[in-house]
Structure formats: structure tokens, C-alpha cells
Design a protein around this motif. Structure first.
Motif, PDB file in Angstrom:
ATOM      1  N   HIS A 112       0.859  -1.195   0.000  1.00 16.21           N
ATOM      2  CA  HIS A 112       0.000   0.000   0.000  1.00 16.21           C
ATOM      3  C   HIS A 112       0.893   1.242   0.000  1.00 16.21           C
ATOM      4  O   HIS A 112       1.221   1.790   1.034  1.00 16.21           O
ATOM      5  CB  HIS A 112      -0.972  -0.003   1.189  1.00 16.21           C
ATOM      6  CG  HIS A 112      -0.313  -0.009   2.524  1.00 16.21           C
ATOM      7  ND1 HIS A 112       0.261  -1.116   3.075  1.00 16.21           N
ATOM      8  CD2 HIS A 112      -0.126   0.983   3.432  1.00 16.21           C
ATOM      9  CE1 HIS A 112       0.776  -0.825   4.257  1.00 16.21           C
ATOM     10  NE2 HIS A 112       0.554   0.445   4.503  1.00 16.21           N
ATOM     11  N   CYS A 113       1.279   1.644  -1.192  1.00 18.67           N
ATOM     12  CA  CYS A 113       2.143   2.822  -1.332  1.00 18.67           C
ATOM     13  C   CYS A 113       1.431   4.049  -0.767  1.00 18.67           C
ATOM     14  O   CYS A 113       0.223   4.218  -0.919  1.00 18.67           O
ATOM     15  CB  CYS A 113       2.499   3.049  -2.795  1.00 18.67           C
ATOM     16  SG  CYS A 113       3.336   1.649  -3.575  1.00 18.67           S
ATOM     17  N   LEU A 114       2.200   4.900  -0.105  1.00 18.28           N
ATOM     18  CA  LEU A 114       1.621   6.028   0.609  1.00 18.28           C
ATOM     19  C   LEU A 114       1.449   7.235  -0.303  1.00 18.28           C
ATOM     20  O   LEU A 114       2.329   7.560  -1.106  1.00 18.28           O
ATOM     21  CB  LEU A 114       2.523   6.416   1.790  1.00 18.28           C
ATOM     22  CG  LEU A 114       2.748   5.332   2.835  1.00 18.28           C
ATOM     23  CD1 LEU A 114       3.705   5.821   3.903  1.00 18.28           C
ATOM     24  CD2 LEU A 114       1.430   4.912   3.472  1.00 18.28           C
ATOM     25  N   GLU A 115       0.321   7.907  -0.149  1.00 15.68           N
ATOM     26  CA  GLU A 115       0.070   9.143  -0.887  1.00 15.68           C
ATOM     27  C   GLU A 115       0.825  10.278  -0.214  1.00 15.68           C
ATOM     28  O   GLU A 115       0.670  10.519   0.977  1.00 15.68           O
ATOM     29  CB  GLU A 115      -1.429   9.450  -0.911  1.00 15.68           C
ATOM     30  CG  GLU A 115      -1.781  10.678  -1.717  1.00 15.68           C
ATOM     31  CD  GLU A 115      -3.273  10.960  -1.715  1.00 15.68           C
ATOM     32  OE1 GLU A 115      -3.674  12.026  -2.211  1.00 15.68           O
ATOM     33  OE2 GLU A 115      -4.030  10.114  -1.210  1.00 15.68           O
ATOM     34  N   ARG A 116       1.652  10.983  -1.001  1.00 18.35           N
ATOM     35  CA  ARG A 116       2.503  12.036  -0.458  1.00 18.35           C
ATOM     36  C   ARG A 116       2.239  13.352  -1.192  1.00 18.35           C
ATOM     37  O   ARG A 116       1.923  13.368  -2.384  1.00 18.35           O
ATOM     38  CB  ARG A 116       3.971  11.648  -0.614  1.00 18.35           C
ATOM     39  CG  ARG A 116       4.328  10.307   0.015  1.00 18.35           C
ATOM     40  CD  ARG A 116       4.639  10.459   1.477  1.00 18.35           C
ATOM     41  NE  ARG A 116       5.965  11.053   1.660  1.00 18.35           N
ATOM     42  CZ  ARG A 116       6.413  11.532   2.807  1.00 18.35           C
ATOM     43  NH1 ARG A 116       5.630  11.557   3.873  1.00 18.35           N
ATOM     44  NH2 ARG A 116       7.640  12.025   2.900  1.00 18.35           N
ATOM     45  N   LEU A 117       2.404  14.465  -0.467  1.00 12.33           N
ATOM     46  CA  LEU A 117       2.161  15.792  -1.015  1.00 12.33           C
ATOM     47  C   LEU A 117       3.446  16.603  -0.982  1.00 12.33           C
ATOM     48  O   LEU A 117       4.165  16.593   0.018  1.00 12.33           O
ATOM     49  CB  LEU A 117       1.066  16.516  -0.223  1.00 12.33           C
ATOM     50  CG  LEU A 117      -0.309  15.842  -0.183  1.00 12.33           C
ATOM     51  CD1 LEU A 117      -1.244  16.620   0.726  1.00 12.33           C
ATOM     52  CD2 LEU A 117      -0.898  15.716  -1.577  1.00 12.33           C
ATOM     53  N   LYS A 118       3.712  17.323  -2.073  1.00 15.06           N
ATOM     54  CA  LYS A 118       4.898  18.162  -2.164  1.00 15.06           C
ATOM     55  C   LYS A 118       4.558  19.588  -1.759  1.00 15.06           C
ATOM     56  O   LYS A 118       3.679  20.221  -2.344  1.00 15.06           O
ATOM     57  CB  LYS A 118       5.460  18.144  -3.591  1.00 15.06           C
ATOM     58  CG  LYS A 118       6.749  18.928  -3.752  1.00 15.06           C
ATOM     59  CD  LYS A 118       7.260  18.854  -5.179  1.00 15.06           C
ATOM     60  CE  LYS A 118       8.573  19.603  -5.335  1.00 15.06           C
ATOM     61  NZ  LYS A 118       9.075  19.541  -6.728  1.00 15.06           N
ATOM     62  N   LEU A 119       5.258  20.107  -0.754  1.00 16.84           N
ATOM     63  CA  LEU A 119       5.017  21.458  -0.273  1.00 16.84           C
ATOM     64  C   LEU A 119       5.664  22.478  -1.185  1.00 16.84           C
ATOM     65  O   LEU A 119       6.721  22.235  -1.777  1.00 16.84           O
ATOM     66  CB  LEU A 119       5.556  21.621   1.150  1.00 16.84           C
ATOM     67  CG  LEU A 119       5.027  20.633   2.201  1.00 16.84           C
ATOM     68  CD1 LEU A 119       5.642  20.947   3.556  1.00 16.84           C
ATOM     69  CD2 LEU A 119       3.513  20.691   2.278  1.00 16.84           C
ATOM     70  N   ALA A 120       5.044  23.652  -1.289  1.00 15.59           N
ATOM     71  CA  ALA A 120       5.591  24.712  -2.132  1.00 15.59           C
ATOM     72  C   ALA A 120       6.934  25.191  -1.611  1.00 15.59           C
ATOM     73  O   ALA A 120       7.805  25.588  -2.389  1.00 15.59           O
ATOM     74  CB  ALA A 120       4.601  25.875  -2.208  1.00 15.59           C
ATOM     75  N   SER A 121       7.132  25.138  -0.301  1.00 18.65           N
ATOM     76  CA  SER A 121       8.390  25.583   0.300  1.00 18.65           C
ATOM     77  C   SER A 121       9.452  24.495   0.321  1.00 18.65           C
ATOM     78  O   SER A 121      10.556  24.716   0.809  1.00 18.65           O
ATOM     79  CB  SER A 121       8.130  26.074   1.727  1.00 18.65           C
ATOM     80  OG  SER A 121       7.531  25.056   2.502  1.00 18.65           O
ATOM     81  N   GLY A 122       9.139  23.295  -0.191  1.00 18.05           N
ATOM     82  CA  GLY A 122      10.092  22.197  -0.207  1.00 18.05           C
ATOM     83  C   GLY A 122       9.746  21.137   0.812  1.00 18.05           C
ATOM     84  O   GLY A 122       9.264  21.450   1.903  1.00 18.05           O
ATOM     85  N   GLY A 123       9.998  19.889   0.489  1.00 18.50           N
ATOM     86  CA  GLY A 123       9.698  18.797   1.386  1.00 18.50           C
ATOM     87  C   GLY A 123       8.382  18.111   1.047  1.00 18.50           C
ATOM     88  O   GLY A 123       7.588  18.603   0.233  1.00 18.50           O
ATOM     89  N   TRP A 124       8.180  16.952   1.674  1.00 16.32           N
ATOM     90  CA  TRP A 124       7.005  16.120   1.411  1.00 16.32           C
ATOM     91  C   TRP A 124       6.344  15.717   2.725  1.00 16.32           C
ATOM     92  O   TRP A 124       7.029  15.484   3.721  1.00 16.32           O
ATOM     93  CB  TRP A 124       7.392  14.870   0.639  1.00 16.32           C
ATOM     94  CG  TRP A 124       7.887  15.135  -0.747  1.00 16.32           C
ATOM     95  CD1 TRP A 124       9.118  15.606  -1.113  1.00 16.32           C
ATOM     96  CD2 TRP A 124       7.155  14.952  -1.962  1.00 16.32           C
ATOM     97  NE1 TRP A 124       9.200  15.725  -2.472  1.00 16.32           N
ATOM     98  CE2 TRP A 124       8.020  15.331  -3.025  1.00 16.32           C
ATOM     99  CE3 TRP A 124       5.869  14.496  -2.257  1.00 16.32           C
ATOM    100  CZ2 TRP A 124       7.632  15.260  -4.351  1.00 16.32           C
ATOM    101  CZ3 TRP A 124       5.480  14.429  -3.584  1.00 16.32           C
ATOM    102  CH2 TRP A 124       6.357  14.816  -4.614  1.00 16.32           C
TER     103      TRP A 124
END
Length: 326
Positions: A166-178
Motif C-alpha cells: 500500500h504505497c503512501l500518498e505524499r504531497l509536495k510542499l511549495a516551500s520544499g519537502g514532502w
């Protein structure tokens, strides 16, 4: 891949991706839904909210992509097409491959993720907050945290490679990082970490680069004005002296020889995958207490799933792990 065939979507179709996993053959599979007209012509999702647009991907192979049903697939729903008054559409839900099987002699993406058309705002809802990491995978470095209630702009979305089931859903921040959307726990303990709130009203579609530059540099408008008033002659003079210093170092034959020797041990210059000959080697094939970094992650997983031997030493493959250079 031997489950019931639902539909073949033509090139350029838009689909929503709900989840990502690896099947028993080591292939990456996506749980998707799409709107298809009764006459066979696919239709994209229209009029959706910002968070619905975030989940879109598009087919990239000219032959289209095939949707397969599983026991968990919901029945199709028929409704009138919003584009043609005399036609009907149906919503299909199934599974398709993200990449072509490299062992078949082909290589490439079947579907590719679409970038956010407008940055979205997400709010941290988990009491313990959210952890920010440097990349998509949870094994990458922790670079910060967000407290509960914090609202952050998000510019991208992706799925991790691990856990494979179950691969995890990740979000990319505008300021950098996930950050993760849910906790890495089995249901129902996989609580929501963040929830979509709205699109970012600070984004100006006329000058999108300014928005991303401000967040990437974590600068306030005052900082931007200060940076714009920096003496360009001083910057040019400093850059010229640095380039002159570097050119003197390169001019030395001794430094060239030592540099070439060091490059042989540079992990960033590793060779291509032995199987597909196109992707970088980013997986370790483990056998016993040893391992070989010889393949990309996709090919290594398929080799293990098929029961093949290590392509280097011909030992049985016990485990495949993703390789990170620190």
C-alpha cells in the motif's frame, strides 16, 4: 493481469488515481476511475474541485491503457454525458499498470501524473502534527514538522515506493519537502494527517514563477525587495573571482588525474540498469549476507517476482531493497 478486462482507454485519457501497489509479478499497479462514453470514446473529468483535479493522470502510450477488474471493483454507473446531450457515459473503476513491463522488451510510462494547475491549501488535522521529509520516501531525512491546524500550500502529489502492498500518498510542499496524507498504519488506524481546504489565492497565473520562487526561498515580500536592490556589480565581481579560482584548479594536470580517480568511486556516476539499460541502478538485490547494485527498482522487483537469479552472481534473490546514496 489475468483478471477480467473492463476497458481500454485511448491515448490522452484522464483518470483519477486512488491508490498504488505492487502485484505478485512485481509490477506497479494503479487503482483508477475514468468516465467513458457508451460509444467507446473516453471523456475527462470536468467541473471538478481543486482536490479532484489533483488526482488526475493521463495515459501516455499511443495504444492506450487497459483497465482490469478485481473482486473489489465497484460496478459501473451510467449517466448522461455533459458534453453531448444524446449520449451517455459510464464511470469505470479498475486497475492498470503505471509502466510497461521492461522484461517484455518495452520500456516507458503508461500513465503519468499531472501537475497541480493551481497550488492547493491543505490543513494539518492530526493532533500529533505532520512530519516533513526531504523526498517522497519515508526513509529520507526529516527536515521539519507542522503543528495541528497549520495550513500549507501544496504544489504536487506522488506515491511512495514503500510499503509495496500500500504505497503512501505524499504531497509536495511549495516551500520544499514532502508530507503524508495518511498515517503509515493498516486501516482503520491510518488516520488522515492533512485535508484539502481550498486553492491558494496568492497564486497569480500570469506570473507563476514568482509564487514558486518566493516559497522555495522562504522569502517575504520585504526580502524580495531587498534582494532586488543588491549591487549587481559586486555579485559579478565575486562570481568572476570564483570562476578564475576554479579554472586555475582545473588547469593543473595533477588535479585532473586525482579528480578522475575520485570519480570512479562517486556513487552519483553509477551505471545504468543491467536489464533495461535505460534507468539508473537504485536497487540492491540481496542474497544471503551480500548484495549487488545492478538493476533499477522496477526490474529488480520483477526478477524476484519471477523467481529469477541475480544477474551478476546467479544466486537466488532473497530480498530487493531501494538504494539511497547518503
Amino acid at each position: 493481469l489475468n483478471t477480467h478486462h473492463l476497458e481500454t482507454l485511448p491515448y490522452g485519457s484522464l483518470v483519477r488515481v486512488a491508490s498504488r501497489t505492487m502485484n505478485s509479478q512485481g509490477l506497479c499497479r494503479l487503482r483508477v476511475s475514468a468516465i467513458v462514453e457508451v460509444n467507446g470514446t473516453s471523456s475527462s473529468f470536468g467541473g471538478g474541485s481543486a482536490e479532484e483535479q489533483d488526482l488526475s493522470t493521463t495515459t501516455t502510450t499511443t495504444t492506450g491503457t487497459t483497465l482490469l477488474a478485481t473482486a473489489a471493483t465497484s460496478p459501473t454507473t451510467r449517466r448522461r454525458s455533459p458534453y453531448h446531450s444524446n449520449t451517455h457515459t459510464r464511470i469505470i473503476d479498475g486497475w492498470c499498470s503505471e509502466f510497461l513491463n521492461p522484461l517484455s522488451g518495452n520500456r516507458g510510462s503508461v500513465l503519468i501524473p499531472l501537475s497541480f494547475p493551481v497550488p492547493s491549501l491543505y490543513q494539518v488535522t492530526l493532533p500529533m502534527g505532520a512530519v516533513i521529509r526531504s523526498s517522497v520516501e519515508l526513509s529520507t531525512a526529516e527536515i521539519g514538522t507542522l503543528e495541528r491546524g497549520a495550513i500549507v500550500p501544496v504544489v504536487g502529489r506522488a506515491f511512495s515506493e514503500h510499503p509495496v502492498d500500500h504505497c503512501l500518498e505524499r504531497l509536495k510542499l511549495a516551500s520544499g519537502g514532502w508530507i503524508s496524507v495518511r498515517l503509515n498504519r493498516p486501516p482503520p488506524q491510518d488516520e488522515m494527517i492533512v485535508q484539502a481546504r481550498d486553492v491558494d489565492s496568492n497564486f497569480d497565473p500570469e506570473i507563476p514563477a514568482l509564487y514558486h520562487w518566493k516559497h522555495a526561498s522562504s522569502c517575504s515580500p520585504e526580502d524580495v525587495r531587498e534582494l532586488s536592490s543588491v549591487d549587481s556589480d559586486a555579485v559579478s565581481s565575486r562570481s568572476s573571482s570564483e570562476e578564475l579560482s576554479r579554472s586555475r584548479e582545473v588547469a593543473s594536470p595533477r588535479s585532473i588525474r586525482s579528480s578522475s580517480n575520485n570519480n570512479n568511486n562517486d556513487p552519483s556516476l553509477h551505471a545504468k540498469c543491467l536489464i533495461c539499460l535505460s534507468e539508473e541502478r537504485n536497487a540492491t538485490i540481496v542474497h544471503g549476507e551480500t548484495g549487488h547494485v545492478a538493476c533499477c527498482l522496477v526490474c529488480a522487483r520483477i526478477l524476484k517476482a519471477r523467481g529469477d537469479k541475480c544477474p551478476v552472481c546467479r544466486l537466488s534473490i532473497d530480498l530487493v531493497i531501494q538504494q539511497f546514496w547518503a
